[in-house]
Design a protein around this motif. Structure first.
Motif, PDB file in Angstrom:
ATOM      1  N   VAL A 223       0.846  -1.208   0.000  1.00  9.16           N
ATOM      2  CA  VAL A 223       0.000   0.000   0.000  1.00  9.16           C
ATOM      3  C   VAL A 223       0.876   1.252   0.000  1.00  9.16           C
ATOM      4  O   VAL A 223       1.827   1.362   0.774  1.00  9.16           O
ATOM      5  N   GLY A 224       0.542   2.197  -0.873  1.00  6.58           N
ATOM      6  CA  GLY A 224       1.186   3.509  -0.904  1.00  6.58           C
ATOM      7  C   GLY A 224       0.221   4.523  -0.312  1.00  6.58           C
ATOM      8  O   GLY A 224      -0.653   5.033  -1.029  1.00  6.58           O
ATOM      9  N   PRO A 225       0.342   4.832   0.979  1.00  2.00           N
ATOM     10  CA  PRO A 225      -0.668   5.684   1.626  1.00  2.00           C
ATOM     11  C   PRO A 225      -0.731   7.108   1.056  1.00  2.00           C
ATOM     12  O   PRO A 225      -1.807   7.715   1.060  1.00  2.00           O
TER      13      PRO A 225
ATOM     14  N   SER B  50      -5.685   9.934  -4.337  1.00  2.00           N
ATOM     15  CA  SER B  50      -6.785   9.351  -5.110  1.00  2.00           C
ATOM     16  C   SER B  50      -8.096   9.392  -4.318  1.00  2.00           C
ATOM     17  O   SER B  50      -9.153   9.723  -4.860  1.00  2.00           O
ATOM     18  N   TRP B  51      -7.996   9.087  -3.018  1.00  2.00           N
ATOM     19  CA  TRP B  51      -9.202   9.023  -2.175  1.00  2.00           C
ATOM     20  C   TRP B  51      -9.872  10.394  -2.083  1.00  2.00           C
ATOM     21  O   TRP B  51     -11.084  10.499  -1.988  1.00  2.00           O
ATOM     22  N   SER B  52      -9.051  11.448  -2.096  1.00  2.00           N
ATOM     23  CA  SER B  52      -9.610  12.811  -1.992  1.00  2.00           C
ATOM     24  C   SER B  52      -9.849  13.421  -3.372  1.00  2.00           C
ATOM     25  O   SER B  52     -10.018  14.629  -3.501  1.00  2.00           O
ATOM     26  N   ASN B  53      -9.845  12.570  -4.411  1.00  2.00           N
ATOM     27  CA  ASN B  53     -10.014  13.043  -5.795  1.00  2.00           C
ATOM     28  C   ASN B  53      -9.062  14.191  -6.126  1.00  2.00           C
ATOM     29  O   ASN B  53      -9.448  15.188  -6.733  1.00  2.00           O
ATOM     30  N   GLY B  54      -7.834  14.055  -5.656  1.00  2.00           N
ATOM     31  CA  GLY B  54      -6.807  15.037  -5.993  1.00  2.00           C
ATOM     32  C   GLY B  54      -6.812  16.271  -5.113  1.00  2.00           C
ATOM     33  O   GLY B  54      -6.120  17.247  -5.414  1.00  2.00           O
ATOM     34  N   ALA B  55      -7.557  16.254  -4.013  1.00  2.00           N
ATOM     35  CA  ALA B  55      -7.647  17.462  -3.170  1.00  2.00           C
ATOM     36  C   ALA B  55      -6.415  17.637  -2.285  1.00  2.00           C
ATOM     37  O   ALA B  55      -5.994  18.759  -2.034  1.00  2.00           O
ATOM     38  N   HIS B  56      -5.848  16.534  -1.762  1.00  2.00           N
ATOM     39  CA  HIS B  56      -4.696  16.691  -0.880  1.00  2.00           C
ATOM     40  C   HIS B  56      -3.869  15.402  -0.788  1.00  2.00           C
ATOM     41  O   HIS B  56      -4.335  14.333  -1.153  1.00  2.00           O
ATOM     42  N   VAL B  57      -2.643  15.574  -0.262  1.00  2.00           N
ATOM     43  CA  VAL B  57      -1.819  14.399   0.043  1.00  2.00           C
ATOM     44  C   VAL B  57      -1.660  14.335   1.556  1.00  2.00           C
ATOM     45  O   VAL B  57      -1.163  15.274   2.176  1.00  2.00           O
ATOM     46  N   ASP B  58      -2.176  13.245   2.136  1.00  2.00           N
ATOM     47  CA  ASP B  58      -2.145  13.111   3.600  1.00  2.00           C
ATOM     48  C   ASP B  58      -2.175  11.627   3.954  1.00  2.00           C
ATOM     49  O   ASP B  58      -3.240  11.030   4.120  1.00  2.00           O
TER      50      ASP B  58
END
Ligand code: 3PY
Ligand code: MG
Length: 253
Positions: free
Chosen positions: A170-172, A178-186
């Motif tokens: 897994v690459g968190p 991807s989970w935030s549809n490109g909104a942030h990296v966290d």
């Protein structure tokens, strides 16, 4: 080759993450009490030359070596094994077709289409003859498909069921993008914690290994409880910065 056996034992293994394009530095990481060292050709600075030389210095320190290839470079997956790496991590595997192509490069016939030529591997893994290497390589080498998008999560069961895929990684950070549809990296996004636990659980049920990247040392025991067997701990620059901060704090009182 020892990595597969250690993973089978089920304890959480911790891998160093080598990004500096230097076999010497990869060797230093291998001399630290990590279980293994991963050489990163996706985001790290390694060239083929430094990566393949790193495999030698990691093995010389008595540790197994893992390579992360750049996206879609399945030719390098086969070559990594020929050079003595025991596992390969393939980033951005988003479909069963991509998992099948990666697995095929990793495994000899009849499982896959890996071509014969483990020249450096046979020099480094000295307990093997050509024949015994050929007979055991499909079982001993470890192919880890990275799950780091919503698309990959949707295809997870198919990827896990793919013959020749030994586990997922897994690459968190990418998963959070991807989970935030490109909104942030966290990578610590609270919403992702259940998703990461579910991925480990589904891997275990499929009889495959689950591995993950940990930004923070405190993440590792948590991932262990979720069922992950292998965690990468930050990167070589991250370790140098953390070590320097700790030593300078003490030095300056
Ligand atoms: C990610 O978190 O996306 C990674 O690929 C870790 O290396
Ligand atoms: Mg990633």
């Amino acid at each position: 080759m020892q990595l597969r056996e250690k993973l089978d034992q089920g304890d959480m293994m911790i891998t160093a993450w080598s990004t500096s394009p230097s076999a010497e530095m990869a060797g230093v990481l291998a001399q630290c009490p990590f279980d293994t060292v991963t050489v990163d050709m996706q985001h790290g600075g390694h060239s083929e030359f430094t990566a393949f030389a790193s495999a030698k210095s990691i093995l010389a320190a008595g540790k197994p070596a893992i390579l992360r290839i750049p996206v879609g470079r399945n030719d390098l997956a086969s070559r990594a094994l020929d050079m003595g790496f025991e596992a390969v991590i393939a980033p951005m595997i988003n479909s069963v077709a991509e998992a099948e192509a990666f697995a095929s490069a990793m495994k000899y016939p009849p499982l896959g289409e890996r071509s014969w030529g483990p020249i450096q591997a046979l020099q480094m893994h000295t307990s093997y003859t050509a024949e015994s290497y050929f007979r055991s390589a499909n079982q001993k080498t470890v192919s880890l498909a990275m799950i780091e998008t919503r698309e990959a999560f949707a295809a997870l069961d198919g990827i896990l069921a793919t013959k020749g895929i030994d586990g997922i990684f897994v690459g968190p950070s990418d998963l959070s993008i991807s989970w935030s549809n490109g909104a942030h990296v966290d990578p610590h996004n609270a919403e992702l914690q259940d998703v990461m636990a579910e991925i480990a659980d589904r891997a275990r049920k499929a009889g495959k290994f689950a591995a993950i990247f940990a930004v923070d040392p405190a993440d590792v025991p948590r991932f262990g409880k979720m069922g992950y067997r292998l965690a990468a701990l930050n990167t070589d620059p991250g370790i140098i910065h953390a070590g320097a901060a700790m030593m300078l704090d003490k030095a300056r009182g």
